[in-house]
Write a protein that holds these residues in place. Structure first.
Motif, mmCIF file in Angstrom:
data_model
loop_
_atom_site.group_PDB
_atom_site.id
_atom_site.type_symbol
_atom_site.label_atom_id
_atom_site.label_comp_id
_atom_site.label_asym_id
_atom_site.label_seq_id
_atom_site.Cartn_x
_atom_site.Cartn_y
_atom_site.Cartn_z
ATOM 1 N N ARG A 182 29.630 -21.808 2.797
ATOM 2 C CA ARG A 182 28.945 -21.057 1.740
ATOM 3 C C ARG A 182 27.522 -21.571 1.621
ATOM 4 N N ILE A 183 26.568 -20.650 1.622
ATOM 5 C CA ILE A 183 25.151 -21.032 1.563
ATOM 6 C C ILE A 183 24.497 -20.276 0.423
ATOM 7 N N ASN A 184 23.845 -21.021 -0.471
ATOM 8 C CA ASN A 184 23.179 -20.459 -1.639
ATOM 9 C C ASN A 184 21.852 -21.154 -1.877
ATOM 10 N N ALA A 185 21.085 -20.613 -2.801
ATOM 11 C CA ALA A 185 19.806 -21.222 -3.170
ATOM 12 C C ALA A 185 19.717 -21.361 -4.685
ATOM 13 N N ILE A 186 18.993 -22.380 -5.123
ATOM 14 C CA ILE A 186 18.618 -22.489 -6.527
ATOM 15 C C ILE A 186 17.134 -22.167 -6.661
ATOM 16 N N CYS A 187 16.776 -21.611 -7.819
ATOM 17 C CA CYS A 187 15.392 -21.253 -8.118
ATOM 18 C C CYS A 187 14.990 -21.967 -9.412
ATOM 19 N N PRO A 188 14.618 -23.244 -9.308
ATOM 20 C CA PRO A 188 14.322 -23.998 -10.524
ATOM 21 C C PRO A 188 13.001 -23.578 -11.161
ATOM 22 N N GLY A 189 12.945 -23.745 -12.476
ATOM 23 C CA GLY A 189 11.658 -23.758 -13.151
ATOM 24 C C GLY A 189 11.032 -25.131 -12.951
ATOM 25 N N GLU A 227 22.796 -30.425 -11.749
ATOM 26 C CA GLU A 227 24.093 -29.918 -12.183
ATOM 27 C C GLU A 227 24.383 -28.558 -11.555
ATOM 28 N N ALA A 228 23.353 -27.711 -11.441
ATOM 29 C CA ALA A 228 23.525 -26.399 -10.803
ATOM 30 C C ALA A 228 23.803 -26.552 -9.311
ATOM 31 N N VAL A 229 23.147 -27.533 -8.681
ATOM 32 C CA VAL A 229 23.394 -27.771 -7.252
ATOM 33 C C VAL A 229 24.843 -28.176 -7.026
ATOM 34 N N LEU A 230 25.343 -29.116 -7.845
ATOM 35 C CA LEU A 230 26.719 -29.554 -7.676
ATOM 36 C C LEU A 230 27.705 -28.415 -7.891
ATOM 37 N N TRP A 231 27.434 -27.568 -8.865
ATOM 38 C CA TRP A 231 28.322 -26.431 -9.087
ATOM 39 C C TRP A 231 28.375 -25.538 -7.864
ATOM 40 N N LEU A 232 27.221 -25.225 -7.280
ATOM 41 C CA LEU A 232 27.183 -24.356 -6.107
ATOM 42 C C LEU A 232 27.866 -25.001 -4.897
ATOM 43 N N LEU A 233 27.765 -26.310 -4.770
ATOM 44 C CA LEU A 233 28.433 -26.993 -3.665
ATOM 45 C C LEU A 233 29.939 -27.075 -3.869
#
Length: 254
Positions: A182-189, A227-233
């Motif tokens: 599974r491959i995703n991206a985060i878009c941080p502020g 925290e968002a990165v860990l959730w996606l992983l």
């Protein structure tokens, strides 16, 4: 914070000498992963390792220039030698945007931004994916930006690279989901880090101006992005594929 279980897993995090990368590396290690802390700044990467060791975790530092394919391959080879394989990756390394309009941007500034922030993600996935496939699958999170979803004057190299990361992420997600990655991206502020602190030059006025761009009224702490990165992983995001997840305090909805 949610408790994640990455016991027995191996992760690599680029740009882990500080900020979001350091926070992600520490959170992964606290959840049981063995973590390779990768950065151009080896001294600060080793400082991240010390912090992880102080928390009771297992990590190793390696110097990497993500703009060079051979360097990224060496990072992945080191990971496999050290820990026996690779399950997760956070391709996070980045630099500050140009601060110049398109017609005024030096070619070398454009090229360096694209090399680090876009080609660096490509090289990361290029070399990480075979190692993850050899373990039977896993997950990758790439760091884009709120600037990967909108325009931002004076930062053409940064905006172009971060938009490119989303396209690259979605393409790779389609190519490898049937093989178990599974491959995703985060878009941080804007998140607190050495890079952001240097950009704001310690100015309380500059921080207030940046914070005001976010409807939440402040910039993020690095742990909030991690925290968002860990959730996606994690398996909690098992049906999330090819997402570009804003973690931006509302910045991109204004």
């Amino acid at each position: 914070m949610i408790h994640y279980d990455f016991d027995g897993k191996v992760a690599v995090v680029t740009g882990a000498a500080g900020g979001i990368g350091r926070a992600t590396a520490r959170r992964l290690a606290a959840a049981g992963a063995r973590v390779v802390v990768a950065d151009l700044d080896l001294d600060q990467a080793e400082e991240t390792v010390k912090l992880i060791a102080g928390d009771g975790g297992d990590a190793a530092a390696v110097r990497v220039d993500v703009a060079e394919s051979a360097s990224v391959k060496a990072m992945v080879d080191f990971t496999v030698r050290r820990y026996g394989g690779l399950d997760y990756a956070h391709n996070n390394a980045g630099i500050v945007g140009a601060g110049a309009n398109i017609a005024d941007m030096p070619d070398e500034v454009w090229e360096r931004g694209i090399a680090v922030m876009l080609s660096g993600v490509f090289y990361g996935m290029k070399h990480e994916i075979p190692a993850i496939l050899a373990r039977g699958g896993g997950a990758i999170v790439n760091t884009s930006s709120g600037a990967g979803l909108i325009g931002f004057p004076g930062m053409g190299n940064y905006v172009a690279a971060k938009h490119g990361v989303i396209g690259l992420t979605r393409t790779a997600a389609l190519e490898y989901i049937t093989q178990g990655i599974r491959i995703n991206a985060i878009c941080p502020g804007t998140a607190r880090s050495r890079m952001v602190d240097d950009w704001m030059r310690g100015s309380a006025e500059a921080e207030a101006q940046v914070a005001a761009l976010h409807p939440i009224g402040r910039i993020a702490e690095a742990d909030e992005i991690a925290e968002a990165v860990l959730w996606l992983l994690s398996g909690a995001a098992s049906f999330v594929v090819g997402a570009a997840l804003p973690v931006d305090g509302g910045y991109t909805i204004t």
